[in-house]
Design a protein around this motif. Sequence first.
Motif, PDB file in Angstrom:
ATOM      1  N   VAL A  15       0.840  -1.202   0.000  1.00 27.08           N
ATOM      2  CA  VAL A  15       0.000   0.000   0.000  1.00 27.08           C
ATOM      3  C   VAL A  15       0.878   1.256   0.000  1.00 27.08           C
ATOM      4  CG1 VAL A  15      -1.641   1.332   1.367  1.00 27.08           C
ATOM      5  CG2 VAL A  15      -2.004  -1.112   1.038  1.00 27.08           C
ATOM      6  N   LEU A  16       1.925   1.270   0.792  1.00 24.90           N
ATOM      7  CA  LEU A  16       2.816   2.432   0.842  1.00 24.90           C
ATOM      8  C   LEU A  16       3.527   2.645  -0.497  1.00 24.90           C
ATOM      9  CD1 LEU A  16       4.364   2.101   4.420  1.00 24.90           C
ATOM     10  CD2 LEU A  16       2.663   3.746   3.620  1.00 24.90           C
ATOM     11  N   MET A  18       2.425   1.744  -3.439  1.00 22.66           N
ATOM     12  CA  MET A  18       1.439   2.203  -4.425  1.00 22.66           C
ATOM     13  C   MET A  18       1.113   3.679  -4.217  1.00 22.66           C
ATOM     14  SD  MET A  18      -1.069  -1.075  -4.798  1.00 22.66           S
ATOM     15  CE  MET A  18      -2.104  -0.290  -5.998  1.00 22.66           C
ATOM     16  N   ARG A  19       0.979   4.111  -2.994  1.00 20.91           N
ATOM     17  CA  ARG A  19       0.697   5.527  -2.722  1.00 20.91           C
ATOM     18  C   ARG A  19       1.865   6.404  -3.145  1.00 20.91           C
ATOM     19  NH1 ARG A  19      -2.595   6.414   2.903  1.00 20.91           N
ATOM     20  NH2 ARG A  19      -4.477   5.328   2.239  1.00 20.91           N
ATOM     21  N   ALA A  20       3.069   5.956  -2.872  1.00 23.15           N
ATOM     22  CA  ALA A  20       4.244   6.736  -3.265  1.00 23.15           C
ATOM     23  C   ALA A  20       4.324   6.822  -4.791  1.00 23.15           C
ATOM     24  CB  ALA A  20       5.507   6.104  -2.705  1.00 23.15           C
ATOM     25  N   SER A  22       1.767   6.688  -6.970  1.00 21.24           N
ATOM     26  CA  SER A  22       0.718   7.547  -7.520  1.00 21.24           C
ATOM     27  C   SER A  22       0.972   9.009  -7.180  1.00 21.24           C
ATOM     28  CB  SER A  22      -0.656   7.119  -7.021  1.00 21.24           C
ATOM     29  OG  SER A  22      -0.792   7.375  -5.644  1.00 21.24           O
ATOM     30  N   ALA A  23       1.629   9.301  -6.087  1.00 20.48           N
ATOM     31  CA  ALA A  23       1.921  10.690  -5.726  1.00 20.48           C
ATOM     32  C   ALA A  23       2.990  11.270  -6.640  1.00 20.48           C
ATOM     33  CB  ALA A  23       2.372  10.775  -4.274  1.00 20.48           C
ATOM     34  N   SER A  24       3.887  10.444  -7.163  1.00 22.88           N
ATOM     35  CA  SER A  24       4.947  10.944  -8.038  1.00 22.88           C
ATOM     36  C   SER A  24       4.558  10.889  -9.498  1.00 22.88           C
ATOM     37  CB  SER A  24       6.230  10.141  -7.813  1.00 22.88           C
ATOM     38  OG  SER A  24       6.042   8.813  -8.240  1.00 22.88           O
ATOM     39  N   GLY A  27       1.361   6.364 -11.018  1.00 24.73           N
ATOM     40  CA  GLY A  27       0.149   5.558 -10.959  1.00 24.73           C
ATOM     41  C   GLY A  27      -0.977   6.175 -11.754  1.00 24.73           C
ATOM     42  N   GLY A  30      -2.372   9.942 -11.191  1.00 20.50           N
ATOM     43  CA  GLY A  30      -1.366  10.761 -10.541  1.00 20.50           C
ATOM     44  C   GLY A  30      -0.687  11.647 -11.561  1.00 20.50           C
TER      45      GLY A  30
END
Length: 74
Positions: A15-16, A18-20, A22-24, A27, A30
């Motif tokens: 999960v971490l 994937m979030r990282a 999409s934030a950059s 993803g 994003g």
Amino acid sequence: MVFLVLMVIAVVAVVLVMRAGSASGGGPGGSGRPGSGPRGPRPQRPTRLIAPDDDPDFIRELERRTRRDDGSLS
């Protein structure tokens, strides 16, 4: 019990990551820039050049120039 703890750690790690991603901007959805909304329409690509022998207007003009007054080809 150890297996359950390892599974929870693995899920949290995924999960971490994937979030990282999409934030950059990596993803789906994003953009890499906070606050950037949907973009406007893309600028049109320049039209592709047509070779003279593929251009119907050019062919028509050549035929018009080669016709005689009586309509026959020269």
